[in-house]
Design a protein around this motif. Structure first.
Motif, mmCIF file in Angstrom:
data_model
loop_
_atom_site.group_PDB
_atom_site.id
_atom_site.type_symbol
_atom_site.label_atom_id
_atom_site.label_comp_id
_atom_site.label_asym_id
_atom_site.label_seq_id
_atom_site.Cartn_x
_atom_site.Cartn_y
_atom_site.Cartn_z
ATOM 1 N N ALA A 81 0.885 -1.311 0.085
ATOM 2 C CA ALA A 81 -0.057 -0.135 -0.132
ATOM 3 C C ALA A 81 0.922 1.160 -0.035
ATOM 4 O O ALA A 81 0.644 2.341 -0.712
ATOM 5 C CB ALA A 81 -1.018 0.133 1.209
ATOM 6 N N ALA A 84 2.736 1.531 -3.517
ATOM 7 C CA ALA A 84 2.019 1.876 -4.697
ATOM 8 C C ALA A 84 1.277 3.107 -4.565
ATOM 9 O O ALA A 84 1.021 4.320 -5.404
ATOM 10 C CB ALA A 84 0.693 1.031 -4.654
ATOM 11 N N LEU A 145 1.942 -5.322 -8.275
ATOM 12 C CA LEU A 145 0.884 -4.828 -7.444
ATOM 13 C C LEU A 145 1.405 -3.103 -7.029
ATOM 14 O O LEU A 145 0.780 -2.563 -6.291
ATOM 15 C CB LEU A 145 0.617 -5.256 -5.837
ATOM 16 N N THR A 146 2.564 -2.939 -7.459
ATOM 17 C CA THR A 146 3.153 -1.736 -7.021
ATOM 18 C C THR A 146 3.672 -0.967 -8.379
ATOM 19 O O THR A 146 3.281 0.321 -8.409
ATOM 20 C CB THR A 146 4.002 -1.978 -6.139
ATOM 21 N N TYR A 149 1.538 1.528 -10.842
ATOM 22 C CA TYR A 149 1.099 2.863 -10.285
ATOM 23 C C TYR A 149 1.807 3.890 -10.082
ATOM 24 O O TYR A 149 1.696 5.088 -9.937
ATOM 25 C CB TYR A 149 0.660 2.586 -8.531
ATOM 26 N N SER A 205 -5.878 6.182 -2.534
ATOM 27 C CA SER A 205 -4.781 5.073 -3.078
ATOM 28 C C SER A 205 -4.412 4.136 -1.999
ATOM 29 O O SER A 205 -4.331 2.947 -2.164
ATOM 30 C CB SER A 205 -3.543 5.896 -3.531
ATOM 31 N N ARG A 209 -5.628 0.201 -2.221
ATOM 32 C CA ARG A 209 -4.354 -0.913 -2.359
ATOM 33 C C ARG A 209 -4.516 -1.692 -0.871
ATOM 34 O O ARG A 209 -4.221 -2.743 -1.139
ATOM 35 C CB ARG A 209 -3.051 -0.269 -2.347
ATOM 36 N N ASP A 212 -7.457 -4.073 -1.450
ATOM 37 C CA ASP A 212 -7.381 -4.997 -2.787
ATOM 38 C C ASP A 212 -7.344 -6.325 -2.515
ATOM 39 O O ASP A 212 -6.270 -6.889 -1.972
ATOM 40 C CB ASP A 212 -6.064 -4.501 -3.664
#
Length: 280
Positions: A81, A84, A145-146, A149, A205, A209, A212
């Protein structure tokens, strides 16, 4: 008249309190259920306050599964999190500055392309993205996942543009006369003035995240790299008895970071959503 006004005020506050209670009841039910025995959670679902408090739900839940405690899953979620969010916030701000202040060929076309990505469902690009990341060897890592972004997000780009367009262009011209480059204008003038928008994008954001589930389910297949959303799902087993008490206990802990963020940054959140831009 005074009695009528007082009656309407009392009625208004009573209705607002009842409506507010209905809105937060599911959350209260989850928190209270985290202190109940698993077997009695759904058998006595109508009861909000438990007869006896079972703190062992938190102890058992924190133990996790597969030899990994929930501390590992919390750490994984925080890592993904935060990385990202940093990428989404700063890349979106830079792209928004380019669209709002710079003039280049095809500007309208490229901005339209960015906005069109907001209408594109994730299911459409899910398989192509997975195949690309698999070819890169990124599956079962946090990179899918990062890294994406760090190339901006359409919603955040549009929001930051609204703020930047509210800042007088004369400030840019004055800074340019003093010898500032576009990078200096962005870092010294634009970035401090769009602070409410930056904080708002960071909140959204981080929250997206943190919550997610599908992305983590798609790319992570090792328990050591699971996020909170995947770990919580593991408590629910349709083929056997689920430990609902532990699951609700860990679910309660998982919402604490989001709650604290909204508590301490709600001022900037309101300012960012209202898109007021520069005041004065």
């Amino acid at each position: 008249m005074k009695r009528s006004k007082r009656f309407h005020n009392i009625l208004y506050h009573v209705l607002v309190c009842l409506f507010g209670f209905l809105m937060i009841y599911p959350l209260l039910w989850m928190v209270m259920s985290s202190f109940k025995e698993s077997s009695s959670i759904f058998r006595e679902s109508y009861r909000l306050i438990p007869d006896t408090i079972h703190f062992e739900n938190y102890i058992n839940g924190w133990k996790g599964f597969g030899g990994y405690t929930f501390g590992v899953f919390f750490s994984n979620s925080f890592l993904i999190a935060i990385i990202a969010t940093i990428g989404a916030v700063f890349s979106s701000a830079i792209i928004a500055f380019g669209f709002a202040r710079l003039h280049f060929r095809g500007q309208g076309f490229w901005f339209s392309c960015v906005m069109l990505t907001m209408m594109l469902p994730f299911q459409v690009i899910m398989i192509p993205q997975f195949l690309i990341f698999k070819q890169l060897g990124w599956v079962n890592t946090i990179l899918p996942l990062t890294v994406p972004y760090f190339f901006g997000q359409a919603f955040f780009i549009f929001q930051n543009m609204q703020f930047i367009r509210g800042i007088p262009a004369e400030l840019d011209e004055a800074a340019r006369i003093d010898g500032c480059t576009y990078y200096g204008i962005f870092l010294r003038i634009i970035l401090p003035l769009i602070k409410p928008s930056i904080v708002t994008t960071a909140i959204f954001s981080f929250m997206w995240r943190w919550d997610d589930f599908f992305g983590a389910l798609l790319y992570l297949n090792s328990p050591a790299k699971y996020t909170l959303s995947i770990a919580l799902k593991m408590f629910s087993d349709p083929s056997s008895q689920s430990d609902w008490g532990s699951m609700f206990a860990m679910s309660t802990l998982s919402i604490i970071p989001i709650f604290l963020i909204f508590l301490f940054f709600q001022k900037y959140l309101v300012e960012g959503i209202s898109t007021e831009g520069l005041k004065g």
